[in-house]
Enzyme design. Structure first.
Site, PDB file in Angstrom:
ATOM      1  N   ASP A 286       0.871  -1.172   0.000  1.00 29.32           N
ATOM      2  CA  ASP A 286       0.000   0.000   0.000  1.00 29.32           C
ATOM      3  C   ASP A 286       0.915   1.231   0.000  1.00 29.32           C
ATOM      4  O   ASP A 286       2.138   1.135   0.144  1.00 29.32           O
ATOM      5  CB  ASP A 286      -0.976  -0.005   1.166  1.00 29.32           C
ATOM      6  CG  ASP A 286      -2.195   0.868   0.853  1.00 29.32           C
ATOM      7  OD1 ASP A 286      -2.138   1.650  -0.118  1.00 29.32           O
ATOM      8  OD2 ASP A 286      -3.204   0.785   1.564  1.00 29.32           O
TER       9      ASP A 286
HETATM   10  C1  NOJ Z   1      -3.876   4.033  -0.099  1.00 28.78           C
HETATM   11  C2  NOJ Z   1      -5.081   3.155   0.013  1.00 28.78           C
HETATM   12  O1  NOJ Z   1      -5.067   2.456   1.229  1.00 28.78           O
HETATM   13  C3  NOJ Z   1      -5.199   2.160  -1.118  1.00 28.78           C
HETATM   14  O2  NOJ Z   1      -6.404   1.475  -1.006  1.00 28.78           O
HETATM   15  C4  NOJ Z   1      -5.094   2.861  -2.438  1.00 28.78           C
HETATM   16  O3  NOJ Z   1      -5.234   1.947  -3.479  1.00 28.78           O
HETATM   17  C5  NOJ Z   1      -3.747   3.574  -2.512  1.00 28.78           C
HETATM   18  N1  NOJ Z   1      -3.659   4.549  -1.434  1.00 28.78           N
HETATM   19  C6  NOJ Z   1      -3.559   4.254  -3.838  1.00 28.78           C
HETATM   20  O4  NOJ Z   1      -4.424   5.302  -3.966  1.00 28.78           O
END
Ligand code: NOJ
Length: 746
Positions: A286
């Site tokens: 993430d």
């Molecule tokens: C953080 C989020 O937790 C995740 O779900 C997302 O895909 C990414 N940022 C990219 O935006």
């Protein structure tokens, strides 16, 4: 002996297809190996590096370093997220084509509930319990996104959530592992269409692996502490379903699980995902989660964080720059074997080949297609249909709804009557500057051109002012019926949007009280990304519709339901608490040694002295304008035979006893009465959504397989234990209409 031609041809055909697929896969594997052999260590590490594009950031950007396009030209980037539209993607892909090996970029985007056409938020769609509709919604999102250059979506989010304070509850399918798994499959199928590589498909991501939804106290990014049994029983099933459905990638999560950050967690990524489940795709971290292992206190610096993450099975680094800055040194220092890096690169390259990007890096970058693929009328119609199916009729005393189209005057009151872009909710994309969104006001006018609508805002979503109350009361007094549109602001749910107080915000419930005091019939429409707390409204207002955030076509869909052009059929995918004090609250809990006999039983039982145990609205609850009667349950017996244990059938009749055609979601729950360890008081094991005309009666049959009675014991072995099982058939988890028991013998 006569052998039918079909019997010979079918296996032969299957064999030819399998050989073909195998040959194709072999070629991809061979191509991957050939390319890998040409790559320098730096180029390999480049494939593991993902940067944010320059459209919009969905996390804290590392603002340092040089020019991203230059880095792409040097082969130092494998994927980019957050870039929009074919022109933009072309600029980036052009840069990749200038790198030595011309390895194309992946373009990732959070296509969570629609691309240009915004569909209802995922939690709302889950309330439809309609897998075909959900799959179709993702198909449309994929068709639009893939026409705009995107080849990879960071969806579906599969985190089970038992805590509505958690802001990201809006992004998942609610609290139930079975419903969540069905929806996981539908969404993966929808995004990936005929398979990764189809021109109108995007590669999907099962996220966030794992247990992110169980953040302590519902506070986003917080630690998770849970038994491994709960992990396997409740939180992992939707991820397993996505893996089985062929999802291309997994994203790990921000949280630590029992002290080990998911990003550095070998048990999750290596043992379970890539080991037991044999997942062949890749794992993306993430946003920044590799570097965040320093904050967790799990790694001393980015060097150590990179080592922990790659060792644990995180293949691609989203935005933390830990890999690009440290992996080469880690290899030189003999802390990370190059075989580990090769494995990650192979996984990523394989997906790029499967997507067809090596044949044509610009496959998804076609401005002509982009012009015609977005906002197609038939897709807007599908969005309206999905929105109608997502609403839940929580209450409808004396059949106040549906409304007559001949009413003379209707008052539309509340801060969300005219809401447009708000209807898109969090995680929606501004692809076309929010053109064409239909508000409730517009939807109502479209339906009843002869009715006079009087509007009053009444109050803001937040704040303490009652200045608008007098106008709202005056409007109500002039009307035959009052419709109130109330709720949260769209950015009150979503990432980093946890709240400790989930009451309808501001003075809105005070406004509802003031309008109710006029004596006029009042319908309250509630919009939000989570279950809110609204006990006074639930007890005093005759008709309540939960409308979540319904997307581009929200206003039309709400009016369809209010006027009965659509008969509501949604059922809650998550429990609605009476108060925050009950959280976490979920239907599939254990019985305890001292269960309360009723909501008022306080005599040395498991209960609150100042709050009832039952929820405001239970999992699976949702009314219709018609009524359904359940009768004549028949239940088979589990029989052992030499060939194994045969499934049994449960069947019963469902009759539409009202005046409207309507859909009912019939739900099958089981309870294992005695087991070691103990099992929940109810577990959803199957459901069917059926449409019945007035007076129509239909037999519904479910098949219960032995595996559905199995569970994880203390040693995490999946077992069934002989004994009594109760089968419950109902219209909601708290509205069981038929039940019978059977004995399972070994
Ligand atoms: C953080 C989020 O937790 C995740 O779900 C997302 O895909 C990414 N940022 C990219 O935006």
């Amino acid at each position: 002996m006569k052998i039918s031609l079909k019997l010979i041809c079918l296996p032969l055909a299957l064999c030819v297809i399998a050989t073909h697929l195998f040959a194709q896969q072999q070629t991809i594997d061979q191509k991957v190996e050939a390319l890998l052999a040409k790559m320098t260590l730096d180029e390999k590490i480049g494939q593991l590096n993902q940067y944010n594009g320059d459209w919009e950031a969905t996390g804290p950007v590392t603002r340092d370093v040089g020019n991203k396009l230059d880095e792409i030209k040097q082969g130092r980037v494998g994927a980019v997220l957050n870039i929009m539209g074919t022109d933009h993607c072309r600029t980036f892909q052009d840069a990749a084509m200038k790198s030595r090996l011309k390895i194309p970029l992946l373009f990732g985007q959070d296509v969570i509930h629609g691309y240009s056409i915004t569909f209802p938020i995922p939690l709302a769609e889950a309330a439809s319990w309609d897998m075909a509709a959900i799959e179709k919604a993702e198909r449309i999102a994929a068709t639009e996104a893939s026409a705009s250059g995107i080849n990879w979506t960071f969806a579906p989010m599969l985190d089970i959530a038992r805590d509505p304070r958690w802001g990201r509850v809006m992004e998942g399918a609610g609290e139930d592992p079975y419903l969540g798994s069905q929806i996981a499959t539908a969404r993966v199928k929808g995004f990936q269409g005929n398979g990764i590589g189809s021109p109108d498909a995007v590669m999907a991501t099962a996220k966030h692996f794992a247990a992110y939804g169980a953040a302590i106290g519902g506070r986003d990014y917080n630690s998770v502490d849970m038994s491994l049994r709960t992990l396997w029983e409740i939180y992992l099933p939707p991820f397993k379903a996505a893996a089985d459905a062929g999802v291309g990638t997994f994203m790990n999560s921000f949280n630590d699980l029992n002290g080990t950050p998911a990003t550095g967690n070998s048990y999750l990524q290596r043992d379970i995902l890539k080991g037991a489940w044999k997942f062949k795709g890749f794992v993306v971290s993430d946003w920044g989660s590799i570097g965040e292992m320093i904050n967790h206190g799990y790694a001393k610096d980015n060097y150590e964080a990179a080592q922990e993450a790659i060792t644990a099975g995180s293949d691609m680094d989203m935005e933390s720059r830990s890999y690009i800055n440290n992996l080469a040194k880690l290899v030189a220092d003999k802390k990370v074997p190059v075989t580990l890096i090769d494995d990650a690169v192979r996984r990523i390259l394989r997906k790029k080949f499967e997507l067809g990007l090596f044949d044509d890096p610009y496959k998804f970058i076609n401005p002509e297609r982009e012009k015609t693929a977005l906002n197609r009328p038939e897709n807007l119609e599908a969005a309206r249909d999905m929105a109608r199916k997502s609403m839940v009729l929580l209450k409808n005393d004396n059949n106040l709804l549906p409304l007559s189209k001949n009413l003379k005057t209707v008052a539309l009151i509340g801060p969300l009557v005219k809401a447009e872009k708000e209807l898109k909710g969090f995680w929606s994309l501004d692809v076309d500057q929010n053109k064409g969104i239909v508000s409730l006001m517009e939807g109502m006018k479209n339906h009843a051109p002869d009715t006079k609508f009087i509007y009053a805002e009444g109050c803001k979503i937040t704040g303490t002012s009652h200045d608008g109350f007098a106008d709202a009361i005056a409007a109500a007094k002039k009307a035959n019926v009052v419709i109130m549109a109330m709720g949260e602001a769209p950015d009150m749910t979503g990432e980093a949007k946890s709240r400790s107080n989930i009451h309808i915000p501001g003075e809105q419930e005070e406004l509802i009280k003031a309008i109710k005091a006029t004596g006029k019939p009042v319908v309250v429409l509630l919009m939000a990304g989570r279950p809110m707390v609204f006990s006074w409204t639930a007890e005093n207002i005759p008709s309540i519709v939960y409308a979540w955030w319904l997307g581009t076509q929200g206003g039309n869909a709400m009016a369809d339901a209010l006027y009965g052009d659509y008969n509501p059929s949604g059922k809650l995918p998550i429990t609605f608490p009476r108060s925050e004090g009950q959280i976490p609250i979920y239907y599939n809990h254990y019985n305890t040694g001292r269960p309360a006999k009723s909501d008022t039983d306080l005599f040395y039982v498991s209960a609150y002295n100042d709050l009832r145990n039952s929820p405001q609205y239970a999992f699976g609850h949702g009314l219709s304008y018609t009524t359904f009667e359940y009768q004549n349950m028949e239940l088979g017996k589990f029989k052992s035979s030499v060939k194994g244990l045969k499934p049994i059938q449960v069947s019963f009749m469902v009759k539409n006893t009202g005046k409207f055609a309507g859909e009912e979601v019939v739900q099958l729950y089981i309870r294992d009465m005695v087991s070691q360890p103990v099992r929940p008081v109810k577990e959803l094991k199957d459901f069917k959504k059926i449409l019945l005309q007035p007076g129509e009666i239909r037999r519904v049959t479910f098949t219960i397989k032995r595996d559905e009675l199995a569970f994880y014991n203390d040693r995490l072995e999946r077992v069934t234990q002989p004994g009594t099982f109760q089968i419950m058939i109902g219209s909601a988890s708290d509205d069981i209409r038929l039940q019978k028991s059977f004995e399972l013998t070994n």
